[in-house]
Design a protein around this motif. Sequence first.
Motif, PDB file in Angstrom:
ATOM      1  N   LEU A  15       2.578  -0.002   5.224  1.00 29.95           N
ATOM      2  CA  LEU A  15       1.143  -0.305   5.281  1.00 29.95           C
ATOM      3  C   LEU A  15       0.284   0.925   5.533  1.00 29.95           C
ATOM      4  N   ILE A  16       0.743   1.805   6.400  1.00 29.42           N
ATOM      5  CA  ILE A  16      -0.108   2.924   6.794  1.00 29.42           C
ATOM      6  C   ILE A  16       0.125   4.154   5.921  1.00 29.42           C
ATOM      7  N   SER A  17       1.385   4.618   5.860  1.00 29.62           N
ATOM      8  CA  SER A  17       1.647   5.880   5.149  1.00 29.62           C
ATOM      9  C   SER A  17       1.598   5.732   3.637  1.00 29.62           C
ATOM     10  N   VAL A  18       2.071   4.609   3.132  1.00 29.95           N
ATOM     11  CA  VAL A  18       2.153   4.452   1.673  1.00 29.95           C
ATOM     12  C   VAL A  18       0.866   3.869   1.090  1.00 29.95           C
ATOM     13  N   PRO A  73      -3.466   6.817   1.625  1.00 30.36           N
ATOM     14  CA  PRO A  73      -3.954   7.217   0.293  1.00 30.36           C
ATOM     15  C   PRO A  73      -5.253   6.501  -0.104  1.00 30.36           C
ATOM     16  N   LEU A  74      -5.381   5.221   0.227  1.00 26.38           N
ATOM     17  CA  LEU A  74      -6.617   4.502  -0.114  1.00 26.38           C
ATOM     18  C   LEU A  74      -7.815   5.067   0.634  1.00 26.38           C
ATOM     19  N   LEU A  75      -7.630   5.400   1.906  1.00 27.41           N
ATOM     20  CA  LEU A  75      -8.737   5.947   2.678  1.00 27.41           C
ATOM     21  C   LEU A  75      -9.110   7.363   2.231  1.00 27.41           C
ATOM     22  N   SER A  76      -8.177   8.069   1.609  1.00 24.54           N
ATOM     23  CA  SER A  76      -8.493   9.407   1.099  1.00 24.54           C
ATOM     24  C   SER A  76      -8.977   9.370  -0.346  1.00 24.54           C
TER      25      SER A  76
END
Length: 173
Positions: A71-74, A78-81
Amino acid sequence: MNLKFRRHAVGIFSGALASTVLLATLHYGVWSSILGVAIGAAYSAAFRPTRQAYADSLMAGGSLGVPLWGLISVIAVPLLSGQMPEWSAEQMRQHFPALVGWVVYGASLGIINQALQDGGRTFLRCRAGPQSVGSFGEKPYCDLGRRICWYAHRGMSRKQIARGLFHQPHPGQ
């Protein structure tokens, strides 16, 4: 001390200690610590502590690391960046060190949280759940097994133990 406050404080502290693993494996900087503390507080609030369950806490925390990695790393980072989620096989292979970090973080969170919960019960004299006092004037225990042993150690019969556990008055009273 309020039980909910103690559980949240233990979760925050255990999340902060365990987030050192995230600082070493993830390259998110201070966000790793903030994330670790928030997840530690949520972990401690979500799971009711069980005495001396270190293996269970280790496995539960370690297994929590896999969905957190996904959920966080994958997905989330990336979505937040402003990029697409990195869930192709090659992209996920690049995130393998982060997977190891999340699993070790979860396992250490489970162990640290369990140790602090057990230590809090010992040093702060806190008991899980409501405390109750039996009809024989003994020290208050909330754990049914400890109360049965306390009664049995004093040579009481099964009927006397049952009356004391369920607060039934003695016959003739």
